[in-house]
Scaffold this active site. Structure first.
Site, PDB file in Angstrom:
ATOM      1  N   HIS A 194      -3.973 -34.398  29.076  1.00  0.00           N
ATOM      2  CA  HIS A 194      -2.993 -33.813  28.328  1.00  0.00           C
ATOM      3  C   HIS A 194      -3.144 -32.306  28.619  1.00  0.00           C
ATOM      4  O   HIS A 194      -4.039 -31.668  29.267  1.00  0.00           O
ATOM      5  CB  HIS A 194      -3.837 -33.688  26.886  1.00  0.00           C
ATOM      6  CG  HIS A 194      -2.960 -32.824  25.831  1.00  0.00           C
ATOM      7  ND1 HIS A 194      -1.892 -33.369  25.158  1.00  0.00           N
ATOM      8  CD2 HIS A 194      -3.034 -31.667  25.405  1.00  0.00           C
ATOM      9  CE1 HIS A 194      -1.380 -32.502  24.276  1.00  0.00           C
ATOM     10  NE2 HIS A 194      -2.102 -31.447  24.802  1.00  0.00           N
ATOM     11  N   ASP A 211      -4.771 -36.969  20.704  1.00  0.00           N
ATOM     12  CA  ASP A 211      -5.202 -35.800  21.643  1.00  0.00           C
ATOM     13  C   ASP A 211      -6.532 -35.289  21.114  1.00  0.00           C
ATOM     14  O   ASP A 211      -6.604 -34.051  21.474  1.00  0.00           O
ATOM     15  CB  ASP A 211      -4.133 -34.600  21.730  1.00  0.00           C
ATOM     16  CG  ASP A 211      -2.821 -35.065  22.377  1.00  0.00           C
ATOM     17  OD1 ASP A 211      -2.805 -36.040  23.232  1.00  0.00           O
ATOM     18  OD2 ASP A 211      -1.673 -34.626  22.066  1.00  0.00           O
TER      19      ASP A 211
HETATM   20  C1  GRF Z   1       1.502 -34.530  32.163  1.00  0.00           C
HETATM   21  O1  GRF Z   1       1.894 -32.931  32.059  1.00  0.00           O
HETATM   22  C2  GRF Z   1       0.584 -34.720  31.321  1.00  0.00           C
HETATM   23  O2  GRF Z   1      -0.774 -34.252  31.255  1.00  0.00           O
HETATM   24  C3  GRF Z   1       1.310 -35.127  30.055  1.00  0.00           C
HETATM   25  O3  GRF Z   1       2.387 -35.643  30.692  1.00  0.00           O
HETATM   26  C4  GRF Z   1       2.842 -35.051  31.439  1.00  0.00           C
HETATM   27  C5  GRF Z   1       3.426 -36.251  32.381  1.00  0.00           C
HETATM   28  O4  GRF Z   1       3.551 -35.963  33.926  1.00  0.00           O
HETATM   29  N1  GRF Z   1       0.509 -36.275  29.221  1.00  0.00           N
HETATM   30  P1  GRF Z   1       3.861 -37.107  34.928  1.00  0.00           P
HETATM   31  O5  GRF Z   1       4.877 -38.138  34.367  1.00  0.00           O
HETATM   32  O6  GRF Z   1       2.466 -37.584  35.449  1.00  0.00           O
HETATM   33  O7  GRF Z   1       4.300 -36.153  36.217  1.00  0.00           O
END
Ligand code: GRF
Length: 219
Positions: free
Chosen positions: A108, A144
């Site tokens: 997160h 979360d």
């Molecule tokens: C990341 O910022 C993660 O923390 C959140 O969603 C985003 C996913 O990015 N849960 P990606 O698809 O891995 O590029």
């Protein structure tokens, strides 16, 4: 260790896991990548790496319960030891979360418990905090809100906007997630009752990623 990764979007965290998987850095086998969105770029990344992909489109299900029941059955076909949420943009039912308790983790983009939910970068800037970051946590029923394993801190810089800040945080998420998954694969990380145990000890606060590096853990 067999894992299944769930994505909804771009999949840069997935890519970091793909790139490290199978090495000493990350002794895992990605059995499948599952997405609720047919167009997720994460699916393409998995296909390019020769990893089996599955789409389970939530819009085809009557309700959340029906979707999660099907999702759980699909995941379980691959018998993962750990289920990794990597930008999976769905709130999960209590039944599913309970089924995978202690073997379901999420990343997160905030220093939890600050800024659960969406638009974390904009909210952090609006709140005027000095540092932001990302957290890896075990998933429990509170969105979360599960016990945090490890966090990386990212200082706010003058002139930051949500996009610029998000880019800096995301870059650091990749090593953060890889490290947490490696620890799990090595048996160093466990959820016992509601607390995180690391190397057999209860964590009184989340591990700091940069401190772990200083102690000699490689990303
Ligand atoms: C990341 O910022 C993660 O923390 C959140 O969603 C985003 C996913 O990015 N849960 P990606 O698809 O891995 O590029």
């Amino acid at each position: 260790m067999p894992i299944v990764v769930l994505v909804s979007g771009e999949g840069t965290n997935l890519q970091a896991i793909i790139d490290a998987a199978g090495s000493d850095r990350l002794p895992v086998e990605i059995r499948a990548v599952i997405s609720n969105r047919p167009g997720a770029n994460g699916l393409r990344r998995a296909q390019q790496a020769g990893i089996p992909t599955q789409v389970i489109d939530h819009t085809h299900y009557l309700n959340r319960e029906a979707f999660d029941t099907a999702l759980q059955a699909l995941i379980d076909q691959y018998r993962p030891a750990l289920v990794v949420l990597a930008g999976f943009m769905r709130i999960l039912t209590t039944a599913l979360v309970t089924h995978y308790r202690g073997r379901l983790i999420n990343i997160h983009p905030s220093l939890l418990p600050a800024f659960p939910g969406l638009n974390t970068h904009r909210r952090a800037l609006e709140a005027g905090v000095k540092e932001h970051g990302a957290s890896v946590h075990f998933v429990t029923n509170e969105v979360d809100g599960g016990p945090v394993i490890i966090q990386v801190r990212v200082p706010i810089q003058d002139g930051d906007d949500p996009h610029r800040l998000a880019t800096r945080v995301l870059k650091r998420e990749h090593d953060l997630y890889t490290m947490a998954i490696r620890w799990y694969a090595q048996g160093r990380l466990k959820l016992v009752d509601d607390v995180v145990c690391f190397d057999g000890r209860v964590l009184s606060k989340p591990i700091d990623f940069d401190q772990a590096l200083e102690m000699g853990d490689n990303p």
